[in-house]
Design a protein around this motif. Structure first.
Motif, PDB file in Angstrom:
ATOM      1  N   LEU A  21       0.841  -1.191   0.000  1.00 41.49           N
ATOM      2  CA  LEU A  21       0.000   0.000   0.000  1.00 41.49           C
ATOM      3  C   LEU A  21       0.888   1.257   0.000  1.00 41.49           C
ATOM      4  O   LEU A  21       0.555   2.262  -0.626  1.00 41.49           O
ATOM      5  CB  LEU A  21      -0.903  -0.023   1.235  1.00 41.49           C
ATOM      6  N   GLY A  22       2.018   1.147   0.694  1.00 42.12           N
ATOM      7  CA  GLY A  22       2.966   2.263   0.726  1.00 42.12           C
ATOM      8  C   GLY A  22       3.501   2.592  -0.664  1.00 42.12           C
ATOM      9  O   GLY A  22       3.491   3.757  -1.088  1.00 42.12           O
ATOM     10  N   GLY A  97       5.807 -10.846  -6.288  1.00 37.12           N
ATOM     11  CA  GLY A  97       5.526  -9.835  -5.253  1.00 37.12           C
ATOM     12  C   GLY A  97       4.908  -8.602  -5.894  1.00 37.12           C
ATOM     13  O   GLY A  97       5.285  -7.471  -5.588  1.00 37.12           O
ATOM     14  N   CYS A  98       3.918  -8.829  -6.761  1.00 41.21           N
ATOM     15  CA  CYS A  98       3.361  -7.738  -7.585  1.00 41.21           C
ATOM     16  C   CYS A  98       2.596  -6.712  -6.763  1.00 41.21           C
ATOM     17  O   CYS A  98       2.447  -5.567  -7.185  1.00 41.21           O
ATOM     18  CB  CYS A  98       2.447  -8.313  -8.664  1.00 41.21           C
ATOM     19  N   GLY A  99       2.090  -7.104  -5.582  1.00 42.73           N
ATOM     20  CA  GLY A  99       1.271  -6.176  -4.805  1.00 42.73           C
ATOM     21  C   GLY A  99       0.114  -5.660  -5.645  1.00 42.73           C
ATOM     22  O   GLY A  99      -0.582  -6.422  -6.328  1.00 42.73           O
ATOM     23  N   LEU A 100      -0.079  -4.347  -5.636  1.00 39.91           N
ATOM     24  CA  LEU A 100      -1.136  -3.737  -6.443  1.00 39.91           C
ATOM     25  C   LEU A 100      -0.510  -2.883  -7.544  1.00 39.91           C
ATOM     26  O   LEU A 100      -1.115  -1.926  -8.031  1.00 39.91           O
ATOM     27  CB  LEU A 100      -2.075  -2.908  -5.566  1.00 39.91           C
ATOM     28  N   PRO A 114       1.878 -13.187 -22.589  1.00 43.50           N
ATOM     29  CA  PRO A 114       1.373 -13.932 -21.438  1.00 43.50           C
ATOM     30  C   PRO A 114       2.023 -13.324 -20.192  1.00 43.50           C
ATOM     31  O   PRO A 114       3.245 -13.209 -20.130  1.00 43.50           O
ATOM     32  CB  PRO A 114       1.888 -15.359 -21.675  1.00 43.50           C
ATOM     33  N   TRP A 115       1.203 -12.889 -19.247  1.00 44.68           N
ATOM     34  CA  TRP A 115       1.724 -12.095 -18.119  1.00 44.68           C
ATOM     35  C   TRP A 115       1.178 -12.695 -16.831  1.00 44.68           C
ATOM     36  O   TRP A 115      -0.030 -12.803 -16.650  1.00 44.68           O
ATOM     37  CB  TRP A 115       1.277 -10.636 -18.281  1.00 44.68           C
ATOM     38  N   TYR A 116       2.062 -13.075 -15.908  1.00 44.37           N
ATOM     39  CA  TYR A 116       1.658 -13.700 -14.641  1.00 44.37           C
ATOM     40  C   TYR A 116       2.096 -12.793 -13.495  1.00 44.37           C
ATOM     41  O   TYR A 116       3.279 -12.486 -13.362  1.00 44.37           O
ATOM     42  CB  TYR A 116       2.313 -15.077 -14.494  1.00 44.37           C
ATOM     43  N   ASP A 117       1.143 -12.376 -12.690  1.00 42.59           N
ATOM     44  CA  ASP A 117       1.426 -11.562 -11.508  1.00 42.59           C
ATOM     45  C   ASP A 117       1.240 -12.435 -10.275  1.00 42.59           C
ATOM     46  O   ASP A 117       0.140 -12.956 -10.050  1.00 42.59           O
ATOM     47  CB  ASP A 117       0.475 -10.369 -11.443  1.00 42.59           C
ATOM     48  N   LEU A 118       2.294 -12.587  -9.477  1.00 43.45           N
ATOM     49  CA  LEU A 118       2.230 -13.456  -8.296  1.00 43.45           C
ATOM     50  C   LEU A 118       2.383 -12.656  -7.008  1.00 43.45           C
ATOM     51  O   LEU A 118       3.231 -11.760  -6.917  1.00 43.45           O
ATOM     52  CB  LEU A 118       3.338 -14.510  -8.375  1.00 43.45           C
ATOM     53  N   ASP A 119       1.556 -12.987  -6.046  1.00 40.41           N
ATOM     54  CA  ASP A 119       1.729 -12.473  -4.673  1.00 40.41           C
ATOM     55  C   ASP A 119       1.038 -13.478  -3.761  1.00 40.41           C
ATOM     56  O   ASP A 119       0.436 -14.456  -4.238  1.00 40.41           O
ATOM     57  CB  ASP A 119       1.134 -11.060  -4.535  1.00 40.41           C
ATOM     58  N   ILE A 120       1.090 -13.223  -2.470  1.00 42.81           N
ATOM     59  CA  ILE A 120       0.457 -14.177  -1.548  1.00 42.81           C
ATOM     60  C   ILE A 120      -1.066 -14.138  -1.758  1.00 42.81           C
ATOM     61  O   ILE A 120      -1.605 -13.136  -2.253  1.00 42.81           O
ATOM     62  CB  ILE A 120       0.832 -13.874  -0.083  1.00 42.81           C
ATOM     63  N   PRO A 121      -1.791 -15.218  -1.415  1.00 45.13           N
ATOM     64  CA  PRO A 121      -3.215 -15.304  -1.769  1.00 45.13           C
ATOM     65  C   PRO A 121      -4.057 -14.115  -1.287  1.00 45.13           C
ATOM     66  O   PRO A 121      -4.918 -13.632  -2.032  1.00 45.13           O
ATOM     67  CB  PRO A 121      -3.661 -16.616  -1.112  1.00 45.13           C
ATOM     68  N   ALA A 122      -3.815 -13.585  -0.067  1.00 48.57           N
ATOM     69  CA  ALA A 122      -4.648 -12.476   0.434  1.00 48.57           C
ATOM     70  C   ALA A 122      -4.494 -11.248  -0.461  1.00 48.57           C
ATOM     71  O   ALA A 122      -5.460 -10.502  -0.689  1.00 48.57           O
ATOM     72  CB  ALA A 122      -4.255 -12.130   1.878  1.00 48.57           C
ATOM     73  N   VAL A 123      -3.316 -11.033  -0.980  1.00 52.18           N
ATOM     74  CA  VAL A 123      -3.074  -9.877  -1.860  1.00 52.18           C
ATOM     75  C   VAL A 123      -3.715 -10.112  -3.223  1.00 52.18           C
ATOM     76  O   VAL A 123      -4.337  -9.211  -3.798  1.00 52.18           O
ATOM     77  CB  VAL A 123      -1.554  -9.619  -2.002  1.00 52.18           C
ATOM     78  N   ILE A 124      -3.597 -11.319  -3.726  1.00 54.09           N
ATOM     79  CA  ILE A 124      -4.189 -11.607  -5.049  1.00 54.09           C
ATOM     80  C   ILE A 124      -5.716 -11.471  -4.978  1.00 54.09           C
ATOM     81  O   ILE A 124      -6.337 -10.983  -5.923  1.00 54.09           O
ATOM     82  CB  ILE A 124      -3.733 -12.999  -5.560  1.00 54.09           C
TER      83      ILE A 124
END
Ligand SMILES: C[S@@+](CC[C@H](N)C(=O)[O-])C[C@H]1O[C@@H](n2cnc3c(N)ncnc32)[C@H](O)[C@@H]1O
Length: 268
Positions: A21-22, A97-100, A114-124
């Protein structure tokens, strides 16, 4: 009352996840300046859809220069991404660690890759509400340190792996396991990330992995070849506010300060 805003209360104020968020806030803040460096209007749009106590966030972040740090870090990475994607039209992009972050909108709005954005499930879960998955753009909810999620990413194309604001939070052991796993999955590609000097890592409660020099990363995974290391103060001349421009240029002239935050580029 449901005002359609995205509730952020599932994200704790204490852990690493909060930092997304920062960075979003600082990119949005920077985008509203006259003559911004990154000008990430998607960050400003995303922020306007999040329900959060932004006055508290502002007090905690002190956007008195940090907005340029975040913008310059992203600008160097974006320029390297553009260079690779222009030369490699068949590339897959994997953002860890894409965050937002809105890099896929900044660089691949048409969904050519083809583009894959990965982060922990709560963020996704939150990310899916802000940026719906469509066409070539997909999201993976997993810890980067887990094994298994890479099976979701086809390894048959050249890959651009970008990890912005993530690796300093991992341990050296986690990095030693992660890097060879990534490079073994693809035949060829580039890996881009930012690294913090040991003195910066000592200063931050959540930081764990320092980088003294890009060549030490080559030793962690011999498939990687260092292709660039750019201290973000290198681009200090782009800062549109004189006081901060002079501050960054001063930092650039002092070697220990110049190396506090460096963007790294590797080929494999
Ligand atoms: C400083 S934020 C950066 C977010 C984004 N890259 C940006 O520049 O705005 C760090 C991000 O790393 C994610 N992260 C931390 N540890 C992670 C892990 N083990 N696996 C996947 N993501 C992780 C956090 O959830 C957070 O979104």
């Amino acid at each position: 009352m449901d005002d359609g805003k995205i509730d952020f209360s599932a994200i704790s104020d204490e852990g690493v996840t909060w930092t997304l968020l920062g960075t979003l806030y600082l990119r949005a803040y920077e985008s509203r300046l006259p003559r911004p460096i990154l000008g990430d209007r998607h960050a400003a749009e995303a922020l306007s859809r999040i329900d959060y106590d932004f006055a508290k966030l502002r007090r905690r972040l002190h956007p008195n220069g940090n907005q340029f740090l975040v913008a310059l870090r992203a600008k160097v990475l974006d320029d390297w991404c553009t260079d690779f994607l222009t030369r490699t039209p068949d590339a897959t992009v994997l953002q860890l660690g894409c965050g937002l972050d809105s890099r896929m909108l900044r660089l691949d709005a048409e969904g050519a890759h083809p583009w894959y954005d990965l982060d922990i499930p709560a963020v996704i879960d939150l990310r899916r509400r802000l940026y719906p998955e469509k066409g070539n753009h997909q999201m993976i909810g997993a810890s980067v340190t887990d094994t298994g999620w890479l099976d979701k990413v086809p390894g048959d194309r050249p890959v651009l792996i970008v990890a912005e604001g993530l690796f300093p939070y991992l341990t050296a052991d986690q990095m030693r396991r992660l890097l060879p796993r990534l490079t073994a999955h693809f035949d060829t590609g580039e890996l881009l990330f930012d690294g913090l000097a040991p003195s910066m890592v000592r200063m931050g409660r959540l930081f764990q992995w320092p980088v003294r020099d890009g060549h030490e990363v080559e030793r962690m995974d011999p498939r990687l070849t260092l292709a660039g290391q750019v201290p973000i103060t290198d681009l200090g001349h782009l800062i549109p506010v004189r006081t901060y421009r002079l501050l960054y240029q001063f930092m650039h002239a002092v070697p220990p300060l110049r190396r506090l935050l460096v963007d790294y580029r590797f080929t494999f």
